[in-house]
Design a protein around this motif. Structure first.
Motif, short mmCIF file in Angstrom:
data_model
loop_
_atom_site.label_atom_id
_atom_site.label_comp_id
_atom_site.label_asym_id
_atom_site.label_seq_id
_atom_site.Cartn_x
_atom_site.Cartn_y
_atom_site.Cartn_z
N GLY A 17 -5.92 1.35 -9.97
CA GLY A 17 -5.91 2.21 -8.80
C GLY A 17 -5.17 3.51 -8.99
O GLY A 17 -5.18 4.37 -8.11
N SER A 32 3.11 3.99 -9.10
CA SER A 32 1.69 4.12 -8.77
C SER A 32 1.45 5.41 -7.99
O SER A 32 2.34 5.87 -7.26
N CYS A 33 0.31 6.00 -8.19
CA CYS A 33 0.00 7.26 -7.51
C CYS A 33 -1.52 7.38 -7.41
O CYS A 33 -2.25 6.56 -7.97
N MET A 34 -1.96 8.41 -6.73
CA MET A 34 -3.40 8.67 -6.62
C MET A 34 -3.68 10.03 -7.25
O MET A 34 -3.12 11.03 -6.83
N ASP A 69 0.83 9.37 -2.46
CA ASP A 69 0.91 7.92 -2.20
C ASP A 69 -0.50 7.37 -1.98
O ASP A 69 -1.28 7.92 -1.19
N ARG A 70 -0.82 6.27 -2.68
CA ARG A 70 -2.17 5.75 -2.66
C ARG A 70 -2.58 5.24 -1.28
O ARG A 70 -3.70 5.40 -0.85
N HIS A 71 -1.66 4.61 -0.58
CA HIS A 71 -2.02 3.88 0.64
C HIS A 71 -1.95 4.78 1.88
O HIS A 71 -2.85 4.81 2.69
N GLN A 72 -0.84 5.54 2.00
CA GLN A 72 -0.67 6.33 3.23
C GLN A 72 -1.07 7.79 3.07
O GLN A 72 -1.00 8.56 4.02
N ARG A 73 -1.48 8.17 1.85
CA ARG A 73 -1.86 9.57 1.55
C ARG A 73 -0.73 10.54 1.89
O ARG A 73 -0.98 11.65 2.37
N GLN A 74 0.51 10.11 1.67
CA GLN A 74 1.65 11.01 1.87
C GLN A 74 2.01 11.68 0.55
O GLN A 74 1.73 11.15 -0.53
N ASP A 130 -7.12 13.86 -1.33
CA ASP A 130 -7.36 12.83 -2.35
C ASP A 130 -6.78 13.18 -3.72
O ASP A 130 -6.89 12.40 -4.65
#
Length: 810
Positions: A434, A458-460, A475-480, A502
């Motif tokens: 991910g 982890s990151c996006m 942040d992968r989950h909260q898009r912060q 994204d």
């Protein structure tokens, strides 16, 4: 999986990549053979002569030939340049499953075919004859293939066996060598008599020899091709078998839902392992040409990737509603293709762009394999090479998937901390599990010495540096946006200005970051949480900032958008093929092109783009390259193997256009005199930009030169061209002098006007010219000329202009 191309058609049963061109041939269940260009996504040709499904197809490696085999028991050889079927080979007595040209195309004009008549056949397509019939299977033969380099053939059959055949005898016989081994010698007197008869018949030539050969074949069978191994292990019929390109390995796929690996030695072959996971018949399998992987597909609607060394499944790609039937791999590129019930797809298992980032001055950091390297251009320039590679650190890979090469586990993004002059910081990001990042810190003086790593998370998408001692991740989950220090401790969390961000991209200055959201890029200042600018650009991949930070080039999938540091658009260009990379020119000095010239690469070209919107092509490329730095006439790149390359480029045209745009006319004229600029494109460009006088220097062709001379009002040059055109003759000379007269009249150059009218014999206008210039002497001559020509109206006009009443009365 990276899908490069997808087609919609009837069920695809056979696939073959062209060895050089971006073409793929697909044979369909409805009897059509399609030739596709997968880069552009168009059908180039269709061949429709088979009756019923076409199950096998292959390209010749050297000649413009395609071979196909179908359910009409026919093998057809096509010439795709002539766009027709050359000939048909007949002999099989049932459906033909696969056909293949011999991989050594120079030496062997052979075709191998497998059929439901339980045989394999070898054909000589130059003589259009059958060389050998391979019997031994006792059920349908589903597939047959040549070994890439040895005298071997593998076949798979529904009799639950895989057979490996040795073709050494046939090769020696065809090349005229004496076949060794137990031939006819040990078979007694009758055989030796037949053999001597055969040799005599061969010597005399003619039909008797062929007849005797057939007798021998019928009596004793041929010893040209012999079975080397019979591999038994599958519980159901075997659909496919294929050789490893280099190692003595085989893979087979069967209706027992298993893929088996086999190893061969000189004397025997044995089963190594079984790969289980498919939920239905496995229709095809092959070894990946570049990595230690097996790819298989099945009627369970999935493609699976297996790690050969670990013998486990590492990836699965599913498709709703379409069963897979066939796989093909490109010989030299990292491409695979799969055929299914409603078409086919061409895909890669991973991206081939090496992760790289620019360091301070003349250093480039990049990842090759599992190593982080620093490439020093300066040392290379001194030694006359492209540069020196210095290994810095080994990138540790975390997670199960990351242990297998070739399936997208390699680092995807690299980011270097330009804000920290005292030490080197590199963020390595990959898309495993991910998305994850690793922070590597090292000394700039002794780069391979003190390396500290282990700071992971982890990151996006990519992570970017914000300042000397902090970096930002998404942040992968909260898009912060999460800001961290170099100890990997979170110092701040920010809500992004739009919810659908994204990826983070480099912001070009300390404390700024570019946010990618849908088809927009947003320039965001972290400290004040302000949006500084916004720009629309579809499918953005990366942002490349100019050396002075004044401009940014946003590389999109099919275009480049150049903006200033406030993200206000300067120009936007689009291309028809995918854009791979880009770099700003860093040539220093007055009148240089630093931060003004952007060079980008596509699949097969190097092109340039100027902030004014002007573009052009610099050169072609054989293989895709990733531009890192442009200096003078050299482009520093990385290839797909992450090797540093330097290619020569000629940016004269771009520099010329830039000098014109910046009104540096001295430089323009110097380039006109000393460089090899020419061509209609440059002339048209100069005319469109309002510089016909500069274009005049390039052109020698008289008609074009005449047009340009008129456009910039150069009467002398235009007159010179008019004389040349008159000498050459041809149509339109009259118009040329007429146009010259109009321009000369506009400028008040009445001598040229007079000469032009004289040459076109335009007496009325000539008389009027003499009137307005007050030349009564010449007007009288005009009167005499009209008298001589018996031109009543002309006489009247001239008399009227002279005020000669007596002449008018006459």
């Amino acid at each position: 999986m990276l899908t490069k191309f997808e087609s919609k058609s009837a069920r695809v049963k056979g696939l073959a990549f062209h060895p050089v061109r971006p073409w793929i041939c697909a044979s369909l269940h409805n009897g059509v053979i399609q030739l596709w260009d997968y880069r552009v996504g168009t059908v180039i040709d269709r061949f429709e002569e088979h009756d019923g499904p076409v199950r096998g197809v292959d390209f010749h490696l050297r000649d413009p030939l395609v071979v196909s085999g179908g359910d009409d028991y026919k093998i057809k050889v096509w010439d795709y340049k002539l766009r027709r079927c050359l000939f048909t080979l007949l002999g099989h007595l049932d459906y033909i499953r696969t056909v293949q040209f011999h991989p050594n195309a120079h030496q062997f004009p052979w075709i191998l075919s497998a059929s439901d008549d339980q045989t394999l056949r070898l054909w000589d397509f130059q003589r259009r004859s059958c060389l050998s019939v391979l019997t031994g299977h006792n059920h349908y033969v589903m597939c047959a293939a040549f070994h890439p380099s040895e005298d071997l053939i593998v076949s798979a059959s529904l009799d639950q066996t895989v057979r490996v055949w040795d073709t050494t005898g046939l090769r020696k016989k065809q090349s005229g060598e004496s076949p060794d081994g137990p031939g006819i010698s040990g078979l007694g007197d009758a055989a030796s008599q037949i053999a001597s008869g055969i040799s005599q018949a061969r010597a005399s030539g003619g039909g008797a020899g062929a007849a005797a050969l057939n007798v021998q074949a019928e009596l004793f069978g041929t010893n040209d091709v012999v079975v080397k191994y019979v591999l038994e292990g599958h519980d159901r019929g075997v659909n496919w078998a294929s050789f490893h390109p280099t190692l003595p390995l085989l893979a087979s796929a069967a209706d027992d839902r298993q893929v088996k690996l086999w190893r061969m030695s000189e004397t025997k072959a044995w089963e190594v392992d079984t790969l289980r996971g498919h939920a239905n018949n496995v229709s095809c399998c092959l070894f990946h040409p570049k990595h230690d992987l097996v790819v298989s597909n099945s009627e369970d609607r999935s493609i699976r990737v297996w790690d050969v060394s670990k013998r486990v499944g590492v990836q699965t790609f599913r498709r709703e509603g379409d069963r897979f039937w066939i796989l093909a791999a490109h010989r030299s590129q990292n491409l695979l293709a799969a055929g299914h019930d409603s078409g086919m797809l061409v895909f890669k298992l991973e991206r081939e762009r090496p992760a790289s980032a620019h360091g301070p001055s003349e250093k480039l950091y990049y990842v090759r394999g599992r190593e982080l390297f620093c490439h020093d251009y300066a040392q290379g320039a001194a030694a006359g090479t492209s540069g020196v590679d210095v290994p810095i650190a080994t990138i540790r890979r975390v997670g199960q998937q990351a242990q297998t090469d070739g399936i997208g586990s390699a680092p995807r993004y690299l980011s270097y901390n330009q804000h920290n002059p005292s030490e080197g910081n590199v963020l390595v990001c990959s898309e495993v599990d991910g998305g994850s990042y690793e922070l590597v810190t090292f000394s700039l003086t002794n780069s391979s010495g003190s390396v500290t790593d282990g700071k992971r998370g982890s990151c996006m998408g990519p992570a970017v540096f914000l300042g000397r001692n902090r970096f930002a991740i998404l942040d992968r989950h909260q898009r912060q946006i999460v800001v961290k220090n170099l100890n990997n401790e979170t110092t701040k969390r920010l809500q992004s200005p739009t919810p659908n961000v994204d990826a983070l991209l480099d912001g070009g200055a300390s404390g700024r970051v570019l946010l990618r959201a849908d088809d927009r890029a947003i320039l965001f200042e972290v400290q004040s949480r302000r949006v500084l600018g916004e720009i629309t650009a579809p499918k953005i991949k990366t942002a490349v900032w100019s050396p002075d930070g004044s401009k940014v080039a946003l590389l999109c999938k099919y275009g480049v958008v150049i903006a200033n540091r406030q993200l206000e658009q300067l120009c936007s260009i689009s291309d028809t093929v995918r854009i791979k990379s880009g770099a700003w020119d860093v040539t220093p000095g007055a009148g240089g092109t630093s931060s003004e010239l952007f060079i980008y690469t596509t699949l097969h070209h190097v092109k340039y783009c100027l902030p004014s919107g002007d573009t052009g092509t610099i050169r072609t490329l054989e293989h895709p390259l990733y531009a890192q730095r442009a200096l003078k006439d050299q482009l520093y790149c990385l290839d797909r193997e992450a090797r540093a390359r330097v290619i020569q480029i000629d940016t004269t045209e771009a520099r010329f256009k830039l000098a014109l745009a910046n009104k540096r006319y001295g430089q323009v004229m110097q380039m006109v005199r000393h460089s090899r600029l020419c061509g209609r494109a440059i002339v048209a460009y100069l005319q469109s930009k309002g510089f016909p006088e500069v274009a005049l220097h390039f052109v020698r062709e008289p008609r074009t030169r005449f047009r340009l001379a008129l456009a910039c009002g150069n009467i002398e040059a235009a007159m010179e061209c008019a004389f040349t055109l008159e000498q050459q003759g041809g149509e339109g000379c009259r118009n040329v002098w007429g146009e010259l007269a109009s321009e000369a009249l506009r400028q008040g150059n009445h001598q040229v006007v007079e000469m032009s009218y004289q040459r076109t014999k335009d007496f009325d206008r000539l008389s009027f010219l003499y009137l307005i210039t007050g030349d009564t002497e010449k007007l009288r001559k005009m009167l005499k000329i009209s008298n001589m020509r018996s031109d009543i109206m002309g006489r009247y006009h001239n008399a009227l202009l002279l005020g000669d009443a007596a002449e008018r009365v006459k």
